[in-house]
Design a protein around this motif. Structure first.
Motif, PDB file in Angstrom:
ATOM      1  N   ASP A  27       0.842  -1.198   0.000  1.00  0.00           N
ATOM      2  CA  ASP A  27       0.000   0.000   0.000  1.00  0.00           C
ATOM      3  C   ASP A  27       0.877   1.249   0.000  1.00  0.00           C
ATOM      4  OD1 ASP A  27       0.264   0.907   3.020  1.00  0.00           O
ATOM      5  OD2 ASP A  27      -0.073  -1.270   3.003  1.00  0.00           O
ATOM      6  N   ALA A  28       0.288   2.376  -0.401  1.00  0.00           N
ATOM      7  CA  ALA A  28       1.029   3.635  -0.510  1.00  0.00           C
ATOM      8  C   ALA A  28       1.591   4.075   0.840  1.00  0.00           C
ATOM      9  CB  ALA A  28       0.137   4.727  -1.102  1.00  0.00           C
ATOM     10  N   GLN A  29       0.900   3.780   1.919  1.00  0.00           N
ATOM     11  CA  GLN A  29       1.391   4.153   3.245  1.00  0.00           C
ATOM     12  C   GLN A  29       2.725   3.465   3.544  1.00  0.00           C
ATOM     13  OE1 GLN A  29      -1.221   3.229   6.519  1.00  0.00           O
ATOM     14  NE2 GLN A  29      -0.142   4.600   7.892  1.00  0.00           N
ATOM     15  N   SER A  30       2.878   2.234   3.124  1.00  0.00           N
ATOM     16  CA  SER A  30       4.148   1.529   3.330  1.00  0.00           C
ATOM     17  C   SER A  30       5.269   2.213   2.562  1.00  0.00           C
ATOM     18  CB  SER A  30       4.035   0.072   2.891  1.00  0.00           C
ATOM     19  OG  SER A  30       3.181  -0.628   3.751  1.00  0.00           O
ATOM     20  N   VAL A  31       5.002   2.594   1.317  1.00  0.00           N
ATOM     21  CA  VAL A  31       6.024   3.293   0.523  1.00  0.00           C
ATOM     22  C   VAL A  31       6.396   4.611   1.203  1.00  0.00           C
ATOM     23  CG1 VAL A  31       6.541   4.371  -1.714  1.00  0.00           C
ATOM     24  CG2 VAL A  31       5.298   2.184  -1.624  1.00  0.00           C
ATOM     25  N   ARG A  32       5.414   5.344   1.696  1.00  0.00           N
ATOM     26  CA  ARG A  32       5.706   6.596   2.416  1.00  0.00           C
ATOM     27  C   ARG A  32       6.607   6.322   3.620  1.00  0.00           C
ATOM     28  NH1 ARG A  32       0.459   7.738   0.935  1.00  0.00           N
ATOM     29  NH2 ARG A  32      -0.454   6.937   2.849  1.00  0.00           N
ATOM     30  N   ARG A  33       6.318   5.273   4.353  1.00  0.00           N
ATOM     31  CA  ARG A  33       7.121   4.935   5.537  1.00  0.00           C
ATOM     32  C   ARG A  33       8.547   4.546   5.149  1.00  0.00           C
ATOM     33  NH1 ARG A  33       2.563   1.630   8.960  1.00  0.00           N
ATOM     34  NH2 ARG A  33       1.600   3.486   9.850  1.00  0.00           N
ATOM     35  N   TRP A  34       8.709   3.832   4.031  1.00  0.00           N
ATOM     36  CA  TRP A  34      10.046   3.457   3.571  1.00  0.00           C
ATOM     37  C   TRP A  34      10.861   4.682   3.183  1.00  0.00           C
ATOM     38  CZ3 TRP A  34       8.082  -0.580  -0.501  1.00  0.00           C
ATOM     39  CH2 TRP A  34       7.507  -1.660   0.173  1.00  0.00           C
ATOM     40  N   GLU A  35      10.185   5.724   2.690  1.00  0.00           N
ATOM     41  CA  GLU A  35      10.870   6.933   2.242  1.00  0.00           C
ATOM     42  C   GLU A  35      11.149   7.920   3.384  1.00  0.00           C
ATOM     43  OE1 GLU A  35       8.763   8.683  -1.028  1.00  0.00           O
ATOM     44  OE2 GLU A  35       9.250   7.028  -2.381  1.00  0.00           O
ATOM     45  N   MET A  36      10.566   7.688   4.540  1.00  0.00           N
ATOM     46  CA  MET A  36      10.793   8.569   5.692  1.00  0.00           C
ATOM     47  C   MET A  36      12.214   8.401   6.220  1.00  0.00           C
ATOM     48  SD  MET A  36       7.415   8.135   7.992  1.00  0.00           S
ATOM     49  CE  MET A  36       5.840   8.739   7.460  1.00  0.00           C
ATOM     50  N   GLN A  37      12.715   9.461   6.834  1.00  0.00           N
ATOM     51  CA  GLN A  37      14.031   9.390   7.459  1.00  0.00           C
ATOM     52  C   GLN A  37      13.983   8.374   8.608  1.00  0.00           C
ATOM     53  OE1 GLN A  37      16.836  10.681   6.255  1.00  0.00           O
ATOM     54  NE2 GLN A  37      15.468  11.203   4.577  1.00  0.00           N
TER      55      GLN A  37
END
Length: 68
Positions: A27-37
């Motif tokens: 899901d998109a939320q997982s991708v956002r979390r992977w891209e977080m510092q």
């Protein structure tokens, strides 16, 4: 992969977070979390299979359902 490597890869592939999520069967939320510092409270490391797929996509592999 580091958060910045994931983001650079996604941008190089011209994918949105939602499109990247579809290509990685997440899901998109997982991708956002992977891209977080890494110091962000909700940061997550991507699974090894996702990193392998991203590298394959960067090498030119495209599945039949690749976004147009």
């Amino acid at each position: 992969m580091t958060p910045s490597q994931i983001r650079r890869a996604r941008l190089a592939l011209a994918l949105t977070q939602a499109q990247m999520a579809d290509m990685l069967d997440t899901d998109a939320q997982s991708v956002r979390r992977w891209e977080m510092q890494p110091d962000a409270a909700t940061h997550r490391q991507p699974p090894a299979r996702a990193s392998r797929l991203i590298r394959a996509y960067l090498s030119g592999y495209r599945p039949e359902d690749w976004p147009k």
